[in-house]
Design an enzyme around this catalytic site. Structure first.
Site, PDB file in Angstrom:
ATOM      1  N   ASN A  71       0.877  -1.170   0.000  1.00  0.00           N
ATOM      2  CA  ASN A  71       0.000   0.000   0.000  1.00  0.00           C
ATOM      3  C   ASN A  71       0.913   1.219   0.000  1.00  0.00           C
ATOM      4  O   ASN A  71       1.480   1.558   1.024  1.00  0.00           O
ATOM      5  CB  ASN A  71      -0.895  -0.028   1.253  1.00  0.00           C
ATOM      6  CG  ASN A  71      -1.704   1.249   1.418  1.00  0.00           C
ATOM      7  OD1 ASN A  71      -1.798   2.051   0.492  1.00  0.00           O
ATOM      8  ND2 ASN A  71      -2.291   1.430   2.596  1.00  0.00           N
ATOM      9  N   LYS A  99       0.212   4.269  -0.376  1.00  0.00           N
ATOM     10  CA  LYS A  99      -0.387   5.485   0.206  1.00  0.00           C
ATOM     11  C   LYS A  99      -0.102   6.693  -0.700  1.00  0.00           C
ATOM     12  O   LYS A  99      -0.055   6.528  -1.912  1.00  0.00           O
ATOM     13  CB  LYS A  99       0.129   5.684   1.638  1.00  0.00           C
ATOM     14  CG  LYS A  99      -0.026   4.397   2.476  1.00  0.00           C
ATOM     15  CD  LYS A  99       0.123   4.610   3.944  1.00  0.00           C
ATOM     16  CE  LYS A  99      -0.088   3.276   4.657  1.00  0.00           C
ATOM     17  NZ  LYS A  99      -0.080   3.404   6.109  1.00  0.00           N
ATOM     18  N   HIS A 120      -9.537   1.578   4.297  1.00  0.00           N
ATOM     19  CA  HIS A 120      -8.312   1.697   5.106  1.00  0.00           C
ATOM     20  C   HIS A 120      -8.580   2.659   6.266  1.00  0.00           C
ATOM     21  O   HIS A 120      -9.335   3.617   6.122  1.00  0.00           O
ATOM     22  CB  HIS A 120      -7.166   2.211   4.227  1.00  0.00           C
ATOM     23  CG  HIS A 120      -5.844   2.140   4.901  1.00  0.00           C
ATOM     24  ND1 HIS A 120      -5.443   3.085   5.817  1.00  0.00           N
ATOM     25  CD2 HIS A 120      -4.838   1.235   4.833  1.00  0.00           C
ATOM     26  CE1 HIS A 120      -4.237   2.745   6.267  1.00  0.00           C
ATOM     27  NE2 HIS A 120      -3.850   1.626   5.692  1.00  0.00           N
ATOM     28  N   GLU A 133      -6.938   5.006   7.381  1.00  0.00           N
ATOM     29  CA  GLU A 133      -6.666   6.415   7.061  1.00  0.00           C
ATOM     30  C   GLU A 133      -7.845   7.030   6.316  1.00  0.00           C
ATOM     31  O   GLU A 133      -8.161   8.211   6.509  1.00  0.00           O
ATOM     32  CB  GLU A 133      -5.359   6.511   6.248  1.00  0.00           C
ATOM     33  CG  GLU A 133      -4.147   6.240   7.145  1.00  0.00           C
ATOM     34  CD  GLU A 133      -2.944   5.625   6.440  1.00  0.00           C
ATOM     35  OE1 GLU A 133      -2.871   5.654   5.200  1.00  0.00           O
ATOM     36  OE2 GLU A 133      -2.058   5.096   7.157  1.00  0.00           O
ATOM     37  N   GLU A 161      -5.867  -4.632  10.251  1.00  0.00           N
ATOM     38  CA  GLU A 161      -4.806  -3.668  10.533  1.00  0.00           C
ATOM     39  C   GLU A 161      -5.118  -2.895  11.807  1.00  0.00           C
ATOM     40  O   GLU A 161      -5.885  -1.922  11.774  1.00  0.00           O
ATOM     41  CB  GLU A 161      -4.674  -2.685   9.368  1.00  0.00           C
ATOM     42  CG  GLU A 161      -4.307  -3.322   8.060  1.00  0.00           C
ATOM     43  CD  GLU A 161      -3.659  -2.322   7.109  1.00  0.00           C
ATOM     44  OE1 GLU A 161      -2.563  -2.603   6.641  1.00  0.00           O
ATOM     45  OE2 GLU A 161      -4.244  -1.249   6.880  1.00  0.00           O
ATOM     46  N   GLY A 180       2.212   2.268  10.658  1.00  0.00           N
ATOM     47  CA  GLY A 180       3.205   3.321  10.511  1.00  0.00           C
ATOM     48  C   GLY A 180       3.892   3.716  11.803  1.00  0.00           C
ATOM     49  O   GLY A 180       4.597   4.716  11.857  1.00  0.00           O
ATOM     50  N   SER A 228       3.014  -2.207  10.328  1.00  0.00           N
ATOM     51  CA  SER A 228       4.453  -2.327  10.588  1.00  0.00           C
ATOM     52  C   SER A 228       5.008  -3.719  10.264  1.00  0.00           C
ATOM     53  O   SER A 228       5.902  -4.209  10.945  1.00  0.00           O
ATOM     54  CB  SER A 228       4.773  -1.922  12.033  1.00  0.00           C
ATOM     55  OG  SER A 228       4.417  -0.558  12.252  1.00  0.00           O
TER      56      SER A 228
END
Ligand code: PGA
Length: 247
Positions: free
Chosen positions: A9, A11, A94, A96, A166, A172, A212
């Site tokens: 991904n 991003k 996701h 985010e 996730e 991250g 991660s």
């Protein structure tokens, strides 16, 4: 036997020319992978990346789509656009997107249905916050996200899709969920699918862990019975992704 799937991904990273250069770096590194290898890339990178990975084992995916077919939705991208550009996959929901762009489970559900209707394979994301984990409601929360996200989706389509677990606190941050934590939730997701649909569907759906994932922890995570690969952010932008795809 489920085939593993390792997806990057990217991003909001990589301009089109940087994207092509990264493909050139990664192509030989993932060539021997026994997993399905997917690069989910920014919309503007899709066309050059599809071109750059032609003839390789790499498939391309979008990072998002909109649930309408077309029309006055400035800035959005449709399933047909992704397909016509050469995508096979699309990440949906996701954390985010949920956090910064206020995507709800209901929106995620509409997007999953649109992707399936058009023939894209959704990688539907779910995950709890650190606060929710500390409150002890992780599994309840994930089950709710799965149940709403899959509302009205047929068993046969669920069997072909991908779910990515996730934990938000692991994305991250460099803090990876322990193998036990990741397996526990991925197992609970499979159990939830078995309850909503049936055991065959649960046995078929592929469940990734993300948060991660790196060259050092991928092999152990992917060796768990209910973890069928990973959704990889930061480490997908460097040579480490080759190690992860081979883990
Ligand atoms: P990360 O991101 O690997 O950088 O933690 C994972 C993701 O957000 O998909």
């Amino acid at each position: 036997m489920r085939k593993k799937i390792v997806a990057g991904n990217w991003k909001m990273n990589m301009t089109p020319s940087q994207a092509v250069a990264l493909c050139e770096t990664l192509k030989p590194l993932v060539a021997g992978s026994e997993a399905d290898v997917v690069f989910c890339v920014p919309a503007i990178d899709i066309v050059p990346v599809v071109e750059a990975v032609k003839g390789t084992n790499i498939e391309v995916g979008g990072e998002n789509l909109y649930f309408e077919d077309k029309g006055a939705y400035t800035g959005e991208i449709s399933a047909d656009m992704l397909l016509d550009a050469g995508c096979k996959y699309v990440i949906i929901g996701h954390s985010e997107r949920r956090d910064y762009f206020k995507e709800t489970d209901e929106i995620v559900n509409k997007k999953v249905k649109k992707a399936i209707e058009k023939g894209l394979t959704p990688i539907m994301c779910c995950g709890e916050s650190l606060e929710q984990r500390e409150q002890g409601i992780t599994l309840d929360w994930i089950r709710m996200q799965i149940k709403i996200g899959l509302q009205g989706v047929d068993a046969a389509d669920v069997a072909k899709m991908v779910i990515a677990y996730e934990p938000i606190w692991a994305i991250g941050t460099g803090v990876t969920a322990t193998t036990e934590q990741a397996q526990e939730v991925c197992g609970a997701i499979r159990q939830c699918i078995a309850e909503i649909y049936c055991q065959d569907t649960a046995d078929a759906v592929r469940i990734q862990y993300g948060g991660s994932v790196n060259a050092g922890n991928a092999a152990e995570l992917f060796s768990q019975p209910d973890i069928d690969g990973g959704l990889v952010g930061g480490a997908s932008l460097k040579a480490d992704f080759g190690v992860i795809a081979n883990a």
